[in-house]
Enzyme design. Structure first.
Site, PDB file in Angstrom:
ATOM      1  N   PRO A 107       0.835  -1.206   0.000  1.00 26.53           N
ATOM      2  CG  PRO A 107      -0.576  -1.447   1.848  1.00 26.53           C
ATOM      3  CD  PRO A 107       0.612  -2.054   1.184  1.00 26.53           C
ATOM      4  CB  VAL A 108       0.953   4.094  -2.347  1.00 30.93           C
ATOM      5  CG1 VAL A 108       1.708   5.402  -2.549  1.00 30.93           C
ATOM      6  CG2 VAL A 108       1.291   3.119  -3.453  1.00 30.93           C
ATOM      7  N   GLY A 111       3.390   4.079   5.349  1.00 41.65           N
ATOM      8  CA  GLY A 111       4.455   3.753   6.303  1.00 41.65           C
ATOM      9  C   GLY A 111       5.117   2.406   6.115  1.00 41.65           C
ATOM     10  N   GLY A 113       7.052   1.634   3.487  1.00 36.36           N
ATOM     11  CA  GLY A 113       8.254   1.757   2.650  1.00 36.36           C
ATOM     12  C   GLY A 113       8.018   1.432   1.187  1.00 36.36           C
ATOM     13  CB  ALA A 117       9.651  -1.773  -1.773  1.00 33.12           C
ATOM     14  CG  ASP A 158      11.712   3.425   4.481  1.00 32.95           C
ATOM     15  OD1 ASP A 158      11.966   3.314   5.696  1.00 32.95           O
ATOM     16  OD2 ASP A 158      10.667   3.937   4.052  1.00 32.95           O
TER      17      ASP A 158
HETATM   18  O1  PMV Z   1       6.551   6.261   6.493  1.00 30.57           O
HETATM   19  P1  PMV Z   1       7.756   5.743   5.791  1.00 30.57           P
HETATM   20  O2  PMV Z   1       7.612   4.333   5.311  1.00 30.57           O
HETATM   21  O3  PMV Z   1       8.145   6.645   4.680  1.00 30.57           O
HETATM   22  O4  PMV Z   1       8.947   5.704   6.872  1.00 30.57           O
HETATM   23  C1  PMV Z   1       9.546   6.890   7.297  1.00 30.57           C
HETATM   24  C2  PMV Z   1      10.548   6.675   8.406  1.00 30.57           C
HETATM   25  C3  PMV Z   1      11.068   7.995   9.027  1.00 30.57           C
HETATM   26  O5  PMV Z   1      11.923   7.639  10.120  1.00 30.57           O
HETATM   27  C4  PMV Z   1       9.914   8.823   9.577  1.00 30.57           C
HETATM   28  C5  PMV Z   1      11.842   8.842   8.022  1.00 30.57           C
HETATM   29  C6  PMV Z   1      13.236   8.309   7.667  1.00 30.57           C
HETATM   30  O6  PMV Z   1      13.778   8.738   6.632  1.00 30.57           O
HETATM   31  O7  PMV Z   1      13.803   7.509   8.430  1.00 30.57           O
END
Ligand code: PMV
Length: 328
Positions: A107-108, A111, A113, A117, A158
Site C-alpha cells: 500500500p502506498v 508507512g 516503505g 521498495a 527504508d
Molecule cells: O513512512 P515511511 O515508510 O516513509 O517511513 C519513514 C521513516 C522515518 O523515520 C519517519 C523517516 C526516515 O527517513 O527515516
C-alpha cells in the site's frame, strides 16, 4: 531479454523519526513486495507502467507524456523514471530506452516503505539487465539518492532494509547490523487507510523539535534506549518484552505529535484485545500501526483492529532482501 527484481516492504519496530537525528532504530523487511520487470526499448524513451493503480507515462527527451491514469500517473511514476534515469547514467548508458513495469502489493503512503521498495526493485532489475548481476551496494546507494527527492533528510532506513532484508539495527552514518533471530514471529499490521507524505511529516517534526530543545534531548535519549533494549528482545524473540517497548515508543511518537486519533484508536483496540504491545509505524500522521500478540490471541487482535476501523493483516519477517534474475 527481460529482467525482473522483487523487493520487500518494511515495518519499523522501534525508532522511526528519531533515526533521522542519529539514534538507533530496529526495522524488519516483511513479506509484501514490489516487482519490477525491465526490458530495452529501441526508441530511447523510458516508459513506466504500473498495474496498481493502472497508470503509465513515457519520458522522451525529458518530456513527460501521460499515457494512462491522468495526473496521478505523473505523481506516482515520475519518481520511478528518475530512478531509472539515474541507474542508466551511473553505467554511462543514459541514452538507452527502457520499459519498466511495476507490480506492487505494498500500500502506498502508509508507512510500509513502498517508495523505497519500488525504487530498489527498479534499480536492481536495470542493474541485472545491464550487468547480469545483483549489486546490493549500488542499489542501496541509488535508492537512497532518489529518496532525497521525496524528502530532504531521509535516514536511509527504508532503502537499506528493502535491499538487504531481515531485521536490521540501523543508525545513520554507521554500518547497519543484521540481527540474528532465534525464532521468527508474525507482525500484526493495522492500516488506518489515511495516506500522508513522509516528507511533510519529517519537516513538521523538524520544525517542532527546533523549538523544543529539552524535549528533543529527552526523547532522543529515551528512543535510543528503547531501541537498544528492543534489540535484545528481538534476538530472544521475546514478543512480550518487545511489545512493552513498542508501547513506550508509541508514547514518544505521541509526544512529537506524529500520532493521530485514528492511529491511537487502532493502537488502543489492539492493546485492549490483549496484544503485548502496539505502536504506529513509519512516519505517522495516518498510515499504519503494528502490534504483537501471542499465537492464541492473534485473531482477536486482528478483529479488534478491524472493529476500530482499520484494515488488518499479518505479515511475516522476510529474511531475504531484493532478488533479481534474467528472463529470455
Ligand atoms: O513512512 P515511511 O515508510 O516513509 O517511513 C519513514 C521513516 C522515518 O523515520 C519517519 C523517516 C526516515 O527517513 O527515516
Amino acid at each position: 531479454m527481460k529482467s525482473v527484481a522483487v523487493a520487500p516492504a518494511k515495518v519499523i519496530l522501534t525508532g522511526e523519526h528519531f533515526v533521522v537525528y542519529g539514534t538507533a532504530a530496529i526495522v524488519t523487511a516483511v513479506g509484501i513486495h514490489s516487482k519490477a520487470t525491465v526490458s530495452w526499448r529501441r526508441d530511447g524513451a523510458i516508459v513506466i507502467r504500473s498495474s496498481l493503480p493502472k497508470c503509465a507515462i513515457s519520458i522522451n527527451e525529458r518530456q513527460c507524456e501521460i499515457l494512462h491514469g491522468g495526473q496521478q500517473a505523473r505523481t506516482l511514476l515520475e519518481p520511478i523514471s528518475l530512478v531509472a534515469q539515474a541507474t542508466l547514467k551511473e553505467s554511462g548508458d543514459q541514452h538507452r530506452g527502457l520499459n519498466v513495469q511495476i507490480e506492487s502489493n505494498i500500500p502506498v503512503g502508509v508507512g510500509l516503505g513502498s517508495s523505497a521498495a519500488v525504487a530498489v526493485s527498479t534499480i536492481s532489475a536495470i542493474v541485472r539487465l545491464l550487468s547480469g548481476k545483483l549489486d546490493r551496494k549500488l542499489t542501496r546507494r541509488l535508492a537512497f539518492e532518489s529518496e532525497r527527492h521525496v524528502h530532504k533528510i531521509p535516514s536511509g532506513i527504508d532503502q537499506t532494509v528493502s535491499t538487504y532484508g531481515g531485521v536490521i539495527v540501523y543508525q545513520r552514518e554507521k554500518p547497519f547490523k543484521h540481527v540474528v533471530l532465534r525464532r521468527t514471529f508474525p507482525i500484526i499490521i493495522g492500516d488506518t487507510g489515511i495516506r500522508r507524505s513522509t516528507g511533510d511529516i519529517v519537516s513538521r517534526v523538524k520544525a517542532f523539535l527546533a523549538e523544543r530543545d529539552t524535549l528533543m534531548k529527552r526523547v532522543m535519549k529515551s528512543a535510543n534506549l528503547i531501541s537498544r533494549r528492543a534489540l535484545v528482545a528481538v534476538q530472544q524473540a521475546d514478543r512480550k518484552r518487545l511489545g512493552e517497548l513498542m508501547n513506550l515508543n508509541h508514547e514518544l511518537l505521541r509526544q512529537i505529535e506524529v500520532s493521530t486519533k485514528e492511529l491511537d484508536q487502532l493502537v488502543s483496540a489492539a492493546r485492549e484485545a490483549g496484544a503485548f504491545g502496539a505502536k504506529l509505524t513509519g512516519a505517522g500522521g495516518g498510515g499504519c500501526m503494528i502490534a504483537l500478540a501471542s499465537p492464541d490471541n492473534t485473531t482477536r487482535v486482528l478483529e479488534a483492529i478491524r472493529e476500530a476501523g482499520g484494515n488488518s493483516y499479518l505479515a511475516n519477517i522476510e529474511r531475504r532482501g531484493v532478488k533479481s534474475w534474467l528472463l529470455d
